[in-house]
Design a protein around this motif. Sequence first.
Motif, PDB file in Angstrom:
ATOM      1  N   TYR A  68       0.862  -1.174   0.000  1.00  0.00           N
ATOM      2  CA  TYR A  68       0.000   0.000   0.000  1.00  0.00           C
ATOM      3  C   TYR A  68       0.898   1.223   0.000  1.00  0.00           C
ATOM      4  O   TYR A  68       1.874   1.289   0.752  1.00  0.00           O
ATOM      5  CB  TYR A  68      -0.897   0.014   1.246  1.00  0.00           C
ATOM      6  N   VAL A  69       0.591   2.182  -0.857  1.00  0.00           N
ATOM      7  CA  VAL A  69       1.362   3.401  -0.985  1.00  0.00           C
ATOM      8  C   VAL A  69       0.593   4.535  -0.328  1.00  0.00           C
ATOM      9  O   VAL A  69      -0.560   4.819  -0.705  1.00  0.00           O
ATOM     10  CB  VAL A  69       1.663   3.731  -2.463  1.00  0.00           C
ATOM     11  N   GLY A  70       1.225   5.171   0.679  1.00  0.00           N
ATOM     12  CA  GLY A  70       0.568   6.278   1.352  1.00  0.00           C
ATOM     13  C   GLY A  70       0.317   7.444   0.407  1.00  0.00           C
ATOM     14  O   GLY A  70       1.178   7.808  -0.398  1.00  0.00           O
ATOM     15  N   LYS A  71      -0.869   8.051   0.500  1.00  0.00           N
ATOM     16  CA  LYS A  71      -1.231   9.120  -0.432  1.00  0.00           C
ATOM     17  C   LYS A  71      -0.423  10.386  -0.191  1.00  0.00           C
ATOM     18  O   LYS A  71      -0.066  11.102  -1.129  1.00  0.00           O
ATOM     19  CB  LYS A  71      -2.726   9.421  -0.309  1.00  0.00           C
ATOM     20  N   ARG A  72      -0.145  10.703   1.065  1.00  0.00           N
ATOM     21  CA  ARG A  72       0.606  11.928   1.355  1.00  0.00           C
ATOM     22  C   ARG A  72       2.109  11.676   1.479  1.00  0.00           C
ATOM     23  O   ARG A  72       2.913  12.462   0.992  1.00  0.00           O
ATOM     24  CB  ARG A  72       0.077  12.569   2.637  1.00  0.00           C
ATOM     25  N   SER A  73       2.498  10.560   2.127  1.00  0.00           N
ATOM     26  CA  SER A  73       3.930  10.304   2.341  1.00  0.00           C
ATOM     27  C   SER A  73       4.572   9.540   1.196  1.00  0.00           C
ATOM     28  O   SER A  73       5.795   9.522   1.085  1.00  0.00           O
ATOM     29  CB  SER A  73       4.125   9.516   3.636  1.00  0.00           C
ATOM     30  N   SER A  74       3.749   8.897   0.349  1.00  0.00           N
ATOM     31  CA  SER A  74       4.245   8.053  -0.747  1.00  0.00           C
ATOM     32  C   SER A  74       5.123   6.911  -0.243  1.00  0.00           C
ATOM     33  O   SER A  74       5.968   6.389  -0.974  1.00  0.00           O
ATOM     34  CB  SER A  74       5.023   8.897  -1.768  1.00  0.00           C
ATOM     35  N   ARG A  75       4.935   6.518   0.996  1.00  0.00           N
ATOM     36  CA  ARG A  75       5.721   5.435   1.571  1.00  0.00           C
ATOM     37  C   ARG A  75       5.045   4.100   1.276  1.00  0.00           C
ATOM     38  O   ARG A  75       3.835   3.951   1.413  1.00  0.00           O
ATOM     39  CB  ARG A  75       5.865   5.629   3.071  1.00  0.00           C
ATOM     40  N   VAL A  76       5.870   3.116   0.875  1.00  0.00           N
ATOM     41  CA  VAL A  76       5.374   1.790   0.535  1.00  0.00           C
ATOM     42  C   VAL A  76       5.419   0.924   1.781  1.00  0.00           C
ATOM     43  O   VAL A  76       6.469   0.747   2.411  1.00  0.00           O
ATOM     44  CB  VAL A  76       6.217   1.155  -0.583  1.00  0.00           C
TER      45      VAL A  76
END
Length: 246
Positions: free
Chosen positions: A94-102
Amino acid sequence: QSLPQQKLLTWLSVLECVEVFAEMGTARAWGEMGRWTIIVLIQLAKAILRLLLLLWYKAGIQTSPPIVPLNREQQQPLHPQHMEGSSSGKDQTYVGKRSSRVVRSLQSTPSLQSRYWGSPQQREESQSRRAEEMNQPPTPLGLQETIAESIYIARPLLHLLSLGVWGQRSWKPWLLSATLDVSSLSLLSDLKDLNRRERAELRRRTILLLYYLLRSPFYDRYSEGRILFLLRLLADYVPGLGFVTR
């Protein structure tokens, strides 16, 4: 690798695994004569198998052990519960929408024994990179490199022959063996574009040259006294090491 080559590697690995046990068992059963007989037979068999791999199957620089042990942690599948799913890792992250962290999704979390604490993409990249390194074909050897590898293969037999001619207390077998090892490494040093396994094998052979400091007659005349002096020094002046060093 062809099936006959795999069989040769298997038998060579078996010989390397049982040679010490065979030597000790034969010495207990039949004495020194039986011990040296089994040593010569095992080294002769190993040399024949290695020469077949070198000259007939073009196996290149041969590693020790002949068959690289399997790293089971690296061979585990990325998602053992869902092998039929996508291997790209998109459905398992899952890719965070604000942090772009996977991050890994909870639905695809593997068992604790096979858990990998990095992203699936990193796991896949590392596995593919290791697979490419392990599956690289052996580096083709020219005439000089083939002679160097043949010298390395024949060195144990020549060392045993020199022991029979000059005896165990002579310096000639020690010097002959060391000269052959250094000559083989010198001839192989010009070889470029080695794969990872071959570079590791040459480093291992270079480090093993230090064992000549612990081989008779060099050990009996020079190394033994200095090593024992160092151990006594550690036992007398370093707390806690006395029991081990004595």
